[in-house]
Design a protein around this motif. Structure first.
Motif: not given
Length: 268
Positions: A159-161, A239, A256-258
């Protein structure tokens, strides 16, 4: 008085009339009626066949025959069908699951699914989100089991990556979502929460984890606090990076996306 005495019935005549009535009943009831009845409705035949005419004269003989009647009914009800071969194997000693699937090194050697590059560690794919309660509880219980042995675990939070999620799907060979958690030991797939809990309950997990070094009690990563991720130092978690040459914002290539990067000290 003499006339009155003639009309008054005597006790002897009264008993004589009762005897004559019973006598007529016994003579009228012929054995043909018992034979004409349906065998299923003729209850006398089912009981009389257990009596021996020789022993009927005594009270002890009747009691013995009644005991035989109940013994036959008990013996017929106590007969049980033979157990199938699968149930006989489970009842004898250990279960089939504990002998083949849950043996410590046999399950690892027979594992077809491999995770390359992780032959020296324990990898746990899990999720920290609580959207599905059962999934979160399974992930949490598996992590606590391994932490109880104080061995280092490569925890990969999908869920984090999203890269961890894609990596797990490629390894498992499934395009759809994979159930969590998934455990790999020495690069070999072990299974989910049910298998890990079963290994832990029968004591086989402790035998496998003896091959790994033990950490100090209460050890926590100083860099990330065992979160396995830290904010990106290049974009500070936004980001985005400003490109002066093109005079516009670009996507940060390091996080990453987060807006997170993997911990350089405790994460792979």
């Amino acid at each position: 008085m003499a006339g009155l005495d003639k009309t008054k019935p005597t006790s002897s005549s009264f008993f004589n009339r009762s005897l004559t009535i019973h006598g007529h009943r016994t003579t009228d009831s012929t054995p043909k009626s018992s034979h004409n009845l349906n065998p299923s409705l003729n209850r006398t035949t089912s009981i009389t066949k257990f009596y021996n005419p020789v022993e009927e004269t005594s009270l002890k003989g009747k009691v013995k025959n009644l005991c035989r009647l109940f013994e036959v009914s008990k013996s017929s009800s106590s007969v049980k069908p033979t157990d199938p071969p699968q149930k006989q194997q489970k009842s004898s000693g250990k279960s089939v699951l504990s002998e083949s699937r849950l043996s410590p090194f046999l399950s690892l050697n027979n594992s077809v699914i491999r995770l390359p590059g992780t032959e020296d560690r324990i990898v746990v794919y899990f999720t920290s989100l609580r959207g599905i309660r059962r999934t979160y509880e399974d992930c949490y219980s598996v992590r606590m089991i391994f932490r109880g042995f104080r061995v280092w675990i490569d925890e990969r939070d999908v869920s984090m990556d999203s890269a961890y999620r894609k990596e797990l799907q490629i390894t498992m060979g499934e395009k759809k979502s994979v159930s969590l958690p998934q455990v790999f030991i020495m690069g070999k797939h072990v299974g989910g929460a049910d298998v890990v809990k079963s290994l832990f309950e029968i004591g086989e997990l402790a035998k496998i984890l003896k091959l790994f070094p033990v950490r100090e009690p209460g050890f926590v990563c100083r860099c990330c606090g065992d979160a396995r991720f830290i904010p990106c130092s290049n974009c500070s978690g936004s980001k985005k990076l400003y490109d002066e040459d093109e005079d516009r914002h670009k996507r940060c290539p390091e996080c990453n996306e987060n807006g997170l990067i993997r911990c350089p000290d405790c994460s792979s």
